[in-house]
Design an enzyme around this catalytic site. Structure first.
Site, PDB file in Angstrom:
ATOM      1  CB  CYS A   2      -0.871   0.021   1.233  1.00  0.00           C
ATOM      2  SG  CYS A   2      -1.805  -1.488   1.454  1.00  0.00           S
ATOM      3  CD1 TRP A  74      -1.819  -5.021  -4.569  1.00  0.00           C
ATOM      4  CD2 TRP A  74      -1.444  -6.189  -2.691  1.00  0.00           C
ATOM      5  NE1 TRP A  74      -1.534  -6.319  -4.919  1.00  0.00           N
ATOM      6  CE2 TRP A  74      -1.305  -7.061  -3.796  1.00  0.00           C
ATOM      7  CE3 TRP A  74      -1.249  -6.708  -1.415  1.00  0.00           C
ATOM      8  CZ2 TRP A  74      -0.974  -8.406  -3.655  1.00  0.00           C
ATOM      9  CZ3 TRP A  74      -0.924  -8.049  -1.275  1.00  0.00           C
ATOM     10  CH2 TRP A  74      -0.791  -8.880  -2.394  1.00  0.00           C
ATOM     11  CG  ASN A 100       2.649  -0.578   3.350  1.00  0.00           C
ATOM     12  OD1 ASN A 100       2.217  -1.662   2.975  1.00  0.00           O
ATOM     13  ND2 ASN A 100       3.835  -0.107   3.003  1.00  0.00           N
ATOM     14  N   GLY A 101       0.940  -2.895   5.370  1.00  0.00           N
ATOM     15  CA  GLY A 101       1.520  -4.081   6.013  1.00  0.00           C
ATOM     16  C   GLY A 101       0.445  -4.969   6.595  1.00  0.00           C
ATOM     17  CD  GLU A 482      11.651 -11.095 -16.124  1.00  0.00           C
ATOM     18  OE1 GLU A 482      11.381 -11.858 -15.187  1.00  0.00           O
ATOM     19  OE2 GLU A 482      11.272  -9.909 -16.150  1.00  0.00           O
ATOM     20  CE  LYS A 486       8.037  -8.592 -16.517  1.00  0.00           C
ATOM     21  NZ  LYS A 486       9.105  -8.489 -15.555  1.00  0.00           N
ATOM     22  CD  GLU A 489       4.832  -8.977 -14.250  1.00  0.00           C
ATOM     23  OE1 GLU A 489       4.595  -8.670 -13.088  1.00  0.00           O
ATOM     24  OE2 GLU A 489       5.975  -8.968 -14.729  1.00  0.00           O
ATOM     25  CG  HIS A 505      11.934 -35.455 -19.789  1.00  0.00           C
ATOM     26  ND1 HIS A 505      12.276 -36.781 -19.913  1.00  0.00           N
ATOM     27  CD2 HIS A 505      12.996 -34.739 -20.236  1.00  0.00           C
ATOM     28  CE1 HIS A 505      13.505 -36.866 -20.397  1.00  0.00           C
ATOM     29  NE2 HIS A 505      13.963 -35.636 -20.610  1.00  0.00           N
TER      30      HIS A 505
HETATM   31  C1  F6R Z   1       7.615  -8.824 -11.978  1.00  0.00           C
HETATM   32  C2  F6R Z   1       8.021  -8.159 -10.767  1.00  0.00           C
HETATM   33  C3  F6R Z   1       8.096  -8.951  -9.512  1.00  0.00           C
HETATM   34  C4  F6R Z   1       9.288  -8.469  -8.670  1.00  0.00           C
HETATM   35  C5  F6R Z   1       9.291  -9.175  -7.315  1.00  0.00           C
HETATM   36  C6  F6R Z   1      10.476  -8.773  -6.471  1.00  0.00           C
HETATM   37  O1  F6R Z   1       7.647  -7.966 -13.068  1.00  0.00           O
HETATM   38  O2  F6R Z   1       8.263  -6.989 -10.757  1.00  0.00           O
HETATM   39  O3  F6R Z   1       8.177 -10.311  -9.770  1.00  0.00           O
HETATM   40  O4  F6R Z   1      10.460  -8.725  -9.364  1.00  0.00           O
HETATM   41  O5  F6R Z   1       8.111  -8.870  -6.620  1.00  0.00           O
HETATM   42  O6  F6R Z   1      10.475  -7.403  -6.236  1.00  0.00           O
HETATM   43  P1  F6R Z   1      11.786  -6.646  -5.770  1.00  0.00           P
HETATM   44  O7  F6R Z   1      12.770  -6.749  -6.878  1.00  0.00           O
HETATM   45  O8  F6R Z   1      11.354  -5.255  -5.494  1.00  0.00           O
HETATM   46  O9  F6R Z   1      12.281  -7.367  -4.543  1.00  0.00           O
END
Ligand code: F6R
Length: 609
Positions: A2, A74, A100-101, A482, A486, A489, A505
């Site tokens: 948040c 969030w 936040n948390g 990766e 991308k 998400e 497999h």
């Molecule tokens: C995907 C993405 C997340 C972050 C992950 C770690 O595009 O951004 O998978 O890579 O939440 O976040 P950081 O790097 O801030 O620890």
């Protein structure tokens, strides 16, 4: 997760807070709210959805107060809704809190408040408990009430609180969730992250764990957990507000993809000595120390974890040290073997990811030396590490990470090269040639990005696929993970990545006529093996889109389309091959009408477990 913004001064708190929340929307965007103190009363406005919904709700309402707090949420406890949105009030509406948390013992506190004080709760959130708790302790001194309430709360949080009876004060507390205070003239600010305040202040205090901040228009005082006032050096922010704006791009993600050549250039050139050797500023590890390490763990989450997969390959190859890569949420609970001969490398863009932070603490408590690769200066991961190697990516706003990933890779190449050179596992000649090749990458990437139009065209043709597979071998398999992340998400397409040799497999059972397979074949040594894997899926009717190095045209016979990246040494291809995958994801998501910078259910900085 948040975002929090607070303001106390003679300006218009509503305007400043809404403006700050817009900059923090990447942290959470399922609801937003604001509370200001006006004529001795707390005025509350909150709404499900983005900040725009909140602005509509406020409409022409003057809300002219000079003190207020705001929040962009969030959801963790309780669905996104008007009621669950922050700020939360105590029973008589005289205390407002943004949070936040997570409050881990909120159920216990909720029960206690209901039974002992007859509190009636309005929302399903853990956060509302804080407002009531402070409310029951409040006898005219907000600091005292917050102090008492915090003493009963367990969990990870940052909170900001206002009280109707103390109209020129904000009290905020940090425990394992980011918080900064901005220092203005006759006005002061509190926020979760720097971009929220950049338009107004460049001088900030980084608040440490278990600290309380008391803000009035003329002072910002920081206290430790024993309520002793602490001195904090002022941190001067060097980047400007423009760096956090879209600058004409439709989305932050696209802007950040295009910023990669510059970010890579910065990350590299700032680390080179005049004689061409690497200076690891922020890292004090000489030969003797490097000789002592028996093992390296690279630990991170999501995209940063994918960078770690490349890091393993690079460090093992260059420095000849065994490297294990782990996702942080697994590492911390599996009792890994760590001792004082372990080097623990944490990778995190935000530096606030709770899983990564917890894994770091676990490794540190067992004696490991902690080196972190972090983008956000002064973040928790950076502060708790023995050595920090900053990526020079600049602020990354889009939830989908792009420039953070490539700059993390650049850092890992430099660390691997440095270790190899110091340990004597690579020659000076090899080192110099590698650096020369690295130096060419920013320009090669820049040139490549000019071909975005071709990828945009492909995305128009393929955007309606509902299932996509990414395959590759060696370093290409790491980049496949990766690419797949991308795509899923931001476009919500069900995509998976596999080491190409693993297809037979099991996963090959899923290939049907028309299934889109994105095949990375950039490794010269594995090129022919990849061609065979591509043939396997092609024979089952897959639509194959390949990524290959310029000049390796044999792949065209087996692919429906080929995206050629500039030629470079095999070890460095991830810095280039991820670009077509980022662009493809971006354009597909755009075709599908998705909210690219703020994908559903995600947040930029994941500060909960
Ligand atoms: C995907 C993405 C997340 C972050 C992950 C770690 O595009 O951004 O998978 O890579 O939440 O976040 P950081 O790097 O801030 O620890």
């Amino acid at each position: 997760m948040c975002g929090i913004v607070g303001y106390v001064g003679s300006g218009n708190a509503r305007e400043i807070i809404i403006d700050g929340l817009k900059k923090l929307e990447y942290r959470g965007y399922d609801s937003a709210g604001i509370a200001v103190i006006q004529q001795g009363k707390i005025l509350l406005r909150k709404h499900v959805g983005g900040i725009a919904n909140l602005e509509n709700l406020i409409g022409d309402d003057p809300m002219t107060s000079g003190t207020g707090i705001g929040h962009t949420r969030w959801a963790t406890h309780g669905a996104p809704s008007d009621i669950n949105a922050h700020p939360h009030l105590n029973g008589d509406g005289t205390i407002a809190v943004v949070h936040n948390g997570i409050i881990e013992n909120y159920l216990e506190l909720r029960e206690m408040l209901a039974q002992e004080y007859g509190v009636k709760f309005r929302s399903e959130t853990d956060s509302e408990v804080i407002a009531h708790l402070i409310g029951v302790y409040y006898t005219g001194d907000l600091e005292e009430a917050v102090y008492q309430a915090v003493g009963r709360m367990r969990g990870a949080y940052a909170i900001s609180v206002i009280a109707a009876d103390e109209p020129e004060k904000i009290v905020a507390v940090r425990k394992d969730a980011p918080l900064i205070a901005g220092l203005g003239k006759g006005a002061n600010f509190i926020a979760s992250d720097i971009p929220a305040l950049l338009k107004y202040v460049k001088e900030i205090y980084l608040i440490e764990n278990n600290e309380t901040v008391v803000l009035t228009p003329d002072s910002v005082k920081i206290y430790d957990e024993n309520r002793n006032q602490v001195h904090r050096d002022v941190f001067h922010v060097t980047w400007d507000a423009d760096a956090a704006e879209k600058e004409g791009y439709d989305h932050f993600m696209l802007k950040e993809i295009y910023e990669q050549p510059k970010s890579l250039y910065e990350t590299l050139t700032r680390r080179l000595n005049e004689d061409g050797t690497i200076k690891l500023d922020g890292i004090s590890m000489g030969r003797e120390e490097l000789e002592q390490f028996g093992k390296i763990y690279i630990v991170a989450c999501g995209t940063a974890y994918h960078a770690g997969l490349v890091g393993k390959y690079v460090i093992e190859k260059l420095a000849k040290l065994p490297v294990e890569v782990d996702v942080a949420s697994e590492f911390r609970y599996r009792d890994p073997f760590v001792d004082d001969k372990t080097l623990f490398i944490a990778i995190s863009q935000s530096g606030e990811t709770l899983d990564t932070l917890a894994a770091l603490r676990e490794a540190k408590s067992k004696g490991a030396r902690v080196l972190s690769i972090v983008n956000v200066v002064g973040s928790s991961v950076a502060r708790e590490s023995d050595d920090v190697f900053y990526t020079w990516a600049g602020p990354e706003i889009a939830v989908a990470s792009t420039k953070a990933y490539t700059t993390q890779l650049m850092c890992l190449y430099l660390i691997g090269l440095y270790m190899g050179f110091v340990r004597g596992t690579i020659t000076r000649e090899f080192h110099d040639q590698f650096i020369a090749d690295l130096k060419e990458i920013p320009d090669k990437l820049k040139a490549y990005l000019k071909q975005a139009g071709m990828i945009e065209g492909l995305s128009k043709m393929l955007y309606n696929k509902e299932q996509v597979f990414f395959i590759g071998r060696g370093l290409d398999s790491s980049v496949s993970y990766e690419g797949s992340l991308k795509l899923k998400e931001i476009s919500y397409i069900n995509s998976s990545a596999f080491a190409a040799g693993e297809l037979k497999h099991g996963p090959i059972a899923l290939i049907e006529p028309g299934t889109l397979v994105i095949a990375l074949a950039t490794q010269d040594a594995l090129y022919e093996k990849m061609l065979s894997n591509i043939q396997e899926v092609k024979a089952r009717g897959a639509h194959v889109m390949s990524v290959a190095k310029e000049g390796n045209t044999a792949i065209e016979a087996q692919s429906n389309e080929v995206m050629y990246i500039p030629s470079c040494r095999d070890e460095l291809t991830p810095l280039l091959s991820v670009a077509p995958l980022q662009l493809f994801s971006y354009y597909v998501a755009r075709e599908r009408g998705c909210n690219i910078d703020k994908p559903k259910n995600l947040a930029k900085s994941v500060t909960v477990e």
